[in-house]
Design an enzyme around this catalytic site. Structure first.
Site, PDB file in Angstrom:
ATOM      1  N   GLY A  58       5.357  21.336  11.559  1.00 23.05           N
ATOM      2  CA  GLY A  58       6.549  20.539  11.814  1.00 23.05           C
ATOM      3  C   GLY A  58       7.708  20.987  10.949  1.00 23.05           C
ATOM      4  N   PRO A  59       8.867  20.394  11.209  1.00 21.20           N
ATOM      5  CA  PRO A  59      10.072  20.831  10.510  1.00 21.20           C
ATOM      6  C   PRO A  59      10.056  20.410   9.046  1.00 21.20           C
ATOM      7  CG  PRO A  59      10.521  18.906  11.867  1.00 21.20           C
ATOM      8  CD  PRO A  59       9.116  19.308  12.176  1.00 21.20           C
ATOM      9  N   PRO A  61      13.781  10.308   9.231  1.00 13.31           N
ATOM     10  CA  PRO A  61      13.951   9.001   8.576  1.00 13.31           C
ATOM     11  C   PRO A  61      13.119   7.880   9.193  1.00 13.31           C
ATOM     12  CG  PRO A  61      16.064   9.862   9.400  1.00 13.31           C
ATOM     13  CD  PRO A  61      15.009  10.812   9.834  1.00 13.31           C
ATOM     14  N   HIS A  70       0.844  -1.203   0.000  1.00  7.09           N
ATOM     15  CA  HIS A  70       0.000   0.000   0.000  1.00  7.09           C
ATOM     16  C   HIS A  70       0.877   1.250   0.000  1.00  7.09           C
ATOM     17  CE1 HIS A  70      -3.056   2.878   1.182  1.00  7.09           C
ATOM     18  NE2 HIS A  70      -3.981   1.959   1.045  1.00  7.09           N
ATOM     19  N   GLY A 109       8.975   9.360   9.032  1.00  8.30           N
ATOM     20  CA  GLY A 109       8.462   9.856   7.759  1.00  8.30           C
ATOM     21  C   GLY A 109       7.633  11.108   7.947  1.00  8.30           C
ATOM     22  N   PHE A 133      13.644  15.972   6.793  1.00 16.15           N
ATOM     23  CA  PHE A 133      13.339  14.549   6.691  1.00 16.15           C
ATOM     24  C   PHE A 133      13.506  13.859   8.048  1.00 16.15           C
ATOM     25  CE2 PHE A 133      14.765  10.202   5.089  1.00 16.15           C
ATOM     26  CZ  PHE A 133      13.466   9.786   4.824  1.00 16.15           C
TER      27      PHE A 133
END
Ligand code: ZN
Length: 615
Positions: free
Chosen positions: A164-165, A170, A83, A173, A168
């Site tokens: 939010g920032p 990790p 998915h 996500g 990334f």
């Protein structure tokens, strides 16, 4: 009376490790005012869909707790599944169920998004009704490229997250949070085991429609010959019109049939205007409706399997009625239908009222009767049981221990015992409720009979409004005996220091004002009941004259009883401006109610005596 109810359907990127899934759902269940409805893990998708409902504050808190745990237990660096996904908590929609608007759900999504971004450091995109720009409405657009493309996406100023920032994360996500309408999973059952029978209905119903055909399309459209767009020949598909260009047929569809051809073709994966050589499509009957046909082994039946994505636009009963017509045209029979999971009470009430209206009855029936009409008319027990208490969300709930759950005998005995509650306030509320019930009864007995045409609109209004007032006053029977609780609790507060003393006084005053508010609502609602009962004295069946008259008088007892309880509590309230205002309101309402009671009584006495004299 109705506590606002919100549904939340977060999807987590973990579908295999039961222990991790349980940690997430435990966090949800630990929050008060929240009920976990369903947990659906998928091993292939490596994803779990969780459904829970509750109060707006409870659901908001539970969603945050779940997202926080998911960020701890899921590592997106090692995730793969069938998915599309972008984060540990991939998507988290809030859905209004009852007593709450879409805008309020958008506000929940915004608050949660801000908190997730700030406290958990997860980039958040808002989607659907909460989207901050049109290109973020659609989940598939927001998620395009998935987790793997997220680092690049976050660096693009066009895809700066809403909260939010823009960096990334990790392991977690990104999370897509939003608000959308309730999705009803609804299946229509056929007296057939042939999947093709169900598919032919599904394609006729669903928004994205089907490939247009010509020739042998009756009764089974799928037996016709497929139409294609060709250079200089652009068939409409919904009628026999053929345009010379794509533009010509597109404007024909808008003007003649009221649909956007471009939107229809795109939903079928075409890229208009470049459609030469491609199939012609025609739309189905309903918007916000997805459908396919299938065969269900458990029931040994063909079913039209439907997702209604906005029941305010397309309610289940409309789809069922169209299915019944389409089935009959094909020599098939719709034997009933099935709600998969849960359904909001509003959709069921709408269905029940639709069928009551068809039977020539007023919509002013008790809620339980309307729901029963919906269940039987939709045939919801055809292939599986349907328990209203577990299948319908947002039902008004009267707790098992409530006074109004007792028998008349029990309740009357309870009033007579040497405890202060239930007392005059509860009895006043019950009196008002009975007045409203009598108004509804006379309206329903009279409505739709020979010679009542001129009165029917008023009778229908009275019946429906009287049900609402009756239900409000029934709740007040218990509310009144609890109205004094805040004051009683305040009495027990400590009074050792001057601060404690003043806090106790403040709480006592607050409790008194609450103890004023409940009987005041009883008085106002009972006055509404009086007016409804007065209306049926005029517009109702003459043989029910005494019923309407009793309704006026007993509801007047509700007004007076409510007002007396207001005044008795008001005498101890300190706030002089509040006291003066409430006192004036009481005097005014009493004068109006008394005049109405006297006038109605005189009118009924006169009519009844005249009837005897005419004998
Ligand atoms: Zn046409």
């Amino acid at each position: 009376m109705l506590t606002p109810l919100v549904e939340c359907v977060p999807n987590f990127s973990e579908g295999r490790d039961r222990a991790k899934i349980k940690r997430i759902t435990d966090a949800i269940e630990a929050v008060g005012g929240v009920t976990l409805l369903n947990v659906e893990p998928g091993a292939d998708t490596h994803r779990t869909v969780v459904t829970f409902v509750g109060t707006p504050a409870g659901v908001e808190q539970a969603a945050f707790a779940a997202i926080a745990v998911a960020a701890q237990v899921i590592d997106m660096r090692t995730h793969s599944g069938a998915h599309a996904r972008m984060g540990a908590t991939d998507v988290c929609p809030f859905v209004p169920v009852e007593g709450i608007t879409m805008n309020e759900c958008v506000a929940i999504a915004q608050r949660l998004g801000e908190r997730v971004g700030r406290e958990l450091g997860i980039p958040v995109y808002l989607y659907e009704a909460a989207a901050t720009r049109p290109e973020r409405r659609n989940l598939a657009d927001v998620r395009r490229g998935e987790y793997e493309a997220l680092a690049k996406k976050l660096a693009d100023p066009a895809w700066k997250p809403d909260f939010g920032p823009p960096a990334f994360n990790p392991t977690a996500g990104a999370t897509v949070i939003g608000a959308r309408p309730f999705l009803i999973a609804y299946n229509v059952n056929l007296n057939s085991t042939d999947k093709n029978h169900a598919s032919d209905l599904a394609f006729a119903l669903r928004e994205k429609g089907r490939v247009a055909r010509s020739g042998n399309t009756v009764p089974y459209y799928s037996r016709g010959k497929k139409l294609f767009y060709r250079e200089g020949s652009f068939p409409c598909g919904s009628c026999d019109f053929v345009g010379a260009s794509y533009e010509a047929v597109a404007s024909h569809c808008t003007e003649e049939h009221g649909y956007d051809l471009g939107e229809l073709l795109r939903s079928n994966d075409l890229a208009p205007p470049n459609v030469v050589g491609k199939n012609v499509y025609r739309p189905g009957l309903f918007r916000a409706c997805k459908a396919v046909g299938w065969y269900v082994r458990d029931y040994d039946r063909a079913q039209v399997s439907i997702n209604l994505t906005d029941f305010a636009t397309t309610p289940p009963h409309d789809v069922l009625e169209a299915s019944r017509t389409l089935a009959a045209e094909r020599g098939l029979v719709v034997t009933g239908s099935e709600i998969v999971g849960v359904v909001p009470v509003a959709a069921m009430m709408q269905a029940g009222k639709f069928y009551l209206g068809r039977q020539g009855r007023t919509l002013g029936q008790p809620v339980g009767d309307i729901l029963r009409t919906a269940v039987t008319s939709l045939g919801l027990t055809d292939v599986a049981p349907f328990d209203v208490r577990t299948k319908v969300l947002g039902l008004p709930v009267i707790p098992a221990g409530a006074l109004v759950q007792r028998t008349v005998l029990d309740f009357t005995d309870e009033v007579s015992r040497d405890s202060p509650a239930p007392g005059g306030g509860s009895v006043a509320a019950l009196a008002g409720a009975l007045g409203a019930a009598l108004a509804s009864m006379v309206a329903n007995l009279t409505y739709g009979k020979e010679g009542t045409e001129a009165q029917d609109a008023e009778l229908a209004r009275v019946a429906e409004e009287a049900q609402r007032i009756k239900d409000q006053l029934i709740v007040a029977v218990d509310a009144d005996s609890e109205a004094f609780q805040g004051f009683m609790d305040a009495l027990r507060l400590p009074q050792g220091t001057p601060e404690e003393k003043s806090e106790r006084t403040r709480k006592m005053q607050e409790g008194l004002k609450a103890a004023v508010a409940v009987p005041w609502s009883t008085a106002e609602a009972s006055y509404a009941a009086m007016k409804l009962a007065r209306s049926v004295v005029t517009h109702g069946n003459p043989s029910s004259l005494s019923d309407g008259a009793v309704g006026v008088q007993i509801a007047f007892a509700g007004v007076r009883g409510g007002l007396w309880n207001v005044l008795i509590n008001l005498k101890d309230v300190a706030d002089p401006a509040y006291v003066a205002k409430k006192r004036a309101a009481c005097v005014a309402l009493l004068a109006e109610a008394k005049a109405l009671a006297d006038e109605a009584a005189a009118a009924v006495d006169e009519r009844l005596i005249a009837m005897i004299e005419k004998r």
